[in-house]
Motif scaffolding. Structure first.
Motif, PDB file in Angstrom:
ATOM      1  N   TYR A 246       6.101  -2.094 -10.894  1.00 32.12           N
ATOM      2  CA  TYR A 246       6.019  -0.654 -10.713  1.00 32.12           C
ATOM      3  C   TYR A 246       5.369  -0.018 -11.942  1.00 32.12           C
ATOM      4  O   TYR A 246       5.705  -0.369 -13.072  1.00 32.12           O
ATOM      5  CB  TYR A 246       7.412  -0.045 -10.537  1.00 32.12           C
ATOM      6  CG  TYR A 246       8.034  -0.390  -9.219  1.00 32.12           C
ATOM      7  CD1 TYR A 246       7.939   0.490  -8.157  1.00 32.12           C
ATOM      8  CD2 TYR A 246       8.727  -1.575  -9.030  1.00 32.12           C
ATOM      9  CE1 TYR A 246       8.513   0.195  -6.932  1.00 32.12           C
ATOM     10  CE2 TYR A 246       9.305  -1.884  -7.815  1.00 32.12           C
ATOM     11  CZ  TYR A 246       9.191  -0.993  -6.776  1.00 32.12           C
ATOM     12  OH  TYR A 246       9.745  -1.294  -5.566  1.00 32.12           O
TER      13      TYR A 246
ATOM     14  N   GLN B 259       3.744   3.979 -13.408  1.00 37.98           N
ATOM     15  CA  GLN B 259       3.573   5.410 -13.170  1.00 37.98           C
ATOM     16  C   GLN B 259       2.096   5.708 -12.946  1.00 37.98           C
ATOM     17  O   GLN B 259       1.223   5.013 -13.475  1.00 37.98           O
ATOM     18  CB  GLN B 259       4.063   6.210 -14.381  1.00 37.98           C
ATOM     19  CG  GLN B 259       5.559   6.184 -14.567  1.00 37.98           C
ATOM     20  CD  GLN B 259       6.264   6.977 -13.483  1.00 37.98           C
ATOM     21  OE1 GLN B 259       5.784   8.004 -13.017  1.00 37.98           O
ATOM     22  NE2 GLN B 259       7.411   6.466 -13.063  1.00 37.98           N
TER      23      GLN B 259
ATOM     24  N   GLU C 177       1.519  -7.775  -6.904  1.00 38.60           N
ATOM     25  CA  GLU C 177       1.351  -6.447  -6.338  1.00 38.60           C
ATOM     26  C   GLU C 177       1.744  -5.406  -7.372  1.00 38.60           C
ATOM     27  O   GLU C 177       2.757  -5.539  -8.040  1.00 38.60           O
ATOM     28  CB  GLU C 177       2.258  -6.283  -5.118  1.00 38.60           C
ATOM     29  CG  GLU C 177       1.526  -6.330  -3.842  1.00 38.60           C
ATOM     30  CD  GLU C 177       2.425  -6.056  -2.648  1.00 38.60           C
ATOM     31  OE1 GLU C 177       3.483  -5.419  -2.781  1.00 38.60           O
ATOM     32  OE2 GLU C 177       2.041  -6.503  -1.572  1.00 38.60           O
TER      33      GLU C 177
ATOM     34  N   ILE D  32       2.768  -1.520  -7.694  1.00 42.32           N
ATOM     35  CA  ILE D  32       3.185  -0.351  -6.928  1.00 42.32           C
ATOM     36  C   ILE D  32       3.110   0.866  -7.840  1.00 42.32           C
ATOM     37  O   ILE D  32       3.690   0.881  -8.925  1.00 42.32           O
ATOM     38  CB  ILE D  32       4.601  -0.534  -6.360  1.00 42.32           C
ATOM     39  CG1 ILE D  32       4.603  -1.757  -5.432  1.00 42.32           C
ATOM     40  CG2 ILE D  32       5.060   0.723  -5.626  1.00 42.32           C
ATOM     41  CD1 ILE D  32       5.956  -2.175  -4.954  1.00 42.32           C
TER      42      ILE D  32
ATOM     43  N   THR E 182       3.819   4.763  -8.730  1.00 35.87           N
ATOM     44  CA  THR E 182       4.812   5.789  -8.432  1.00 35.87           C
ATOM     45  C   THR E 182       4.472   7.084  -9.168  1.00 35.87           C
ATOM     46  O   THR E 182       3.745   7.087 -10.157  1.00 35.87           O
ATOM     47  CB  THR E 182       6.227   5.346  -8.856  1.00 35.87           C
ATOM     48  OG1 THR E 182       6.257   5.145 -10.265  1.00 35.87           O
ATOM     49  CG2 THR E 182       6.649   4.075  -8.146  1.00 35.87           C
ATOM     50  N   ARG E 183       5.008   8.174  -8.668  1.00 32.75           N
ATOM     51  CA  ARG E 183       4.926   9.471  -9.344  1.00 32.75           C
ATOM     52  C   ARG E 183       6.260  10.160  -9.125  1.00 32.75           C
ATOM     53  O   ARG E 183       6.710  10.306  -7.986  1.00 32.75           O
ATOM     54  CB  ARG E 183       3.805  10.319  -8.764  1.00 32.75           C
ATOM     55  CG  ARG E 183       3.680  11.672  -9.472  1.00 32.75           C
ATOM     56  CD  ARG E 183       2.532  12.484  -8.970  1.00 32.75           C
ATOM     57  NE  ARG E 183       2.712  12.690  -7.525  1.00 32.75           N
ATOM     58  CZ  ARG E 183       1.791  13.219  -6.731  1.00 32.75           C
ATOM     59  NH1 ARG E 183       0.632  13.564  -7.220  1.00 32.75           N
ATOM     60  NH2 ARG E 183       2.032  13.383  -5.455  1.00 32.75           N
TER      61      ARG E 183
ATOM     62  N   GLN F  60       8.745   8.386  -6.905  1.00 36.95           N
ATOM     63  CA  GLN F  60       8.390   8.174  -5.501  1.00 36.95           C
ATOM     64  C   GLN F  60       7.191   7.242  -5.404  1.00 36.95           C
ATOM     65  O   GLN F  60       6.236   7.389  -6.161  1.00 36.95           O
ATOM     66  CB  GLN F  60       8.035   9.509  -4.833  1.00 36.95           C
ATOM     67  CG  GLN F  60       9.157  10.528  -4.829  1.00 36.95           C
ATOM     68  CD  GLN F  60      10.295  10.113  -3.922  1.00 36.95           C
ATOM     69  OE1 GLN F  60      10.077   9.489  -2.883  1.00 36.95           O
ATOM     70  NE2 GLN F  60      11.513  10.444  -4.305  1.00 36.95           N
ATOM     71  N   ARG F  61       7.243   6.319  -4.498  1.00 37.87           N
ATOM     72  CA  ARG F  61       6.112   5.407  -4.293  1.00 37.87           C
ATOM     73  C   ARG F  61       4.922   6.161  -3.720  1.00 37.87           C
ATOM     74  O   ARG F  61       5.058   6.904  -2.758  1.00 37.87           O
ATOM     75  CB  ARG F  61       6.484   4.300  -3.311  1.00 37.87           C
ATOM     76  CG  ARG F  61       7.471   3.326  -3.843  1.00 37.87           C
ATOM     77  CD  ARG F  61       7.768   2.310  -2.762  1.00 37.87           C
ATOM     78  NE  ARG F  61       8.605   1.258  -3.287  1.00 37.87           N
ATOM     79  CZ  ARG F  61       8.682   0.066  -2.764  1.00 37.87           C
ATOM     80  NH1 ARG F  61       7.978  -0.227  -1.680  1.00 37.87           N
ATOM     81  NH2 ARG F  61       9.459  -0.848  -3.286  1.00 37.87           N
TER      82      ARG F  61
ATOM     83  N   ARG G  43       0.084   1.072  -3.357  1.00 37.21           N
ATOM     84  CA  ARG G  43       0.098  -0.209  -4.053  1.00 37.21           C
ATOM     85  C   ARG G  43      -1.318  -0.708  -4.237  1.00 37.21           C
ATOM     86  O   ARG G  43      -2.214  -0.366  -3.471  1.00 37.21           O
ATOM     87  CB  ARG G  43       0.958  -1.234  -3.344  1.00 37.21           C
ATOM     88  CG  ARG G  43       0.489  -1.625  -1.968  1.00 37.21           C
ATOM     89  CD  ARG G  43       1.438  -2.582  -1.275  1.00 37.21           C
ATOM     90  NE  ARG G  43       2.647  -1.868  -0.910  1.00 37.21           N
ATOM     91  CZ  ARG G  43       3.852  -2.437  -0.859  1.00 37.21           C
ATOM     92  NH1 ARG G  43       4.001  -3.685  -1.106  1.00 37.21           N
ATOM     93  NH2 ARG G  43       4.906  -1.730  -0.534  1.00 37.21           N
TER      94      ARG G  43
END
Length: 84
Positions: free
Chosen positions: A2, A4, A23, A25, A27-28, A31-32, A35
């Motif tokens: 993950y 940002q 992978e 992913i 987020t901001r 929240q996803r 990807r």
């Protein structure tokens, strides 16, 4: 992994290179958003999804008997026998 969105903005090449092995992913505010996956992995996933869809069609499509095609000769013989 993950990350940002702000991290992706500062060094996108780093995360696109990292996506070749895992992978990523994005987020901001927790929240996803999406990807990042390598093109190779995306192509494999697309092939698997296409195969799964094809198999679903094959499983759910009823088979059609061969004798459903109109044949004038067969119809004439059936009429002669009084079956039509």
């Amino acid at each position: 992994m993950y990350i940002q969105l702000s991290e992706l903005k500062t060094n996108p090449a780093k995360y696109f290179n990292l996506a070749k092995t895992c992978e990523v992913i994005v987020t901001r505010h927790g929240q996803r958003l999406g990807r990042i996956v390598s093109e190779e992995n995306a192509a494999k996933l697309e092939r698997l999804n296409a195969f799964d869809e094809l198999m679903q069609i094959v499983k759910t499509t009823p088979s059609v008997p061969d004798n459903t095609v109109y044949d004038a000769d067969v119809e004439e013989r059936l009429k002669e026998r009084g079956l039509l």
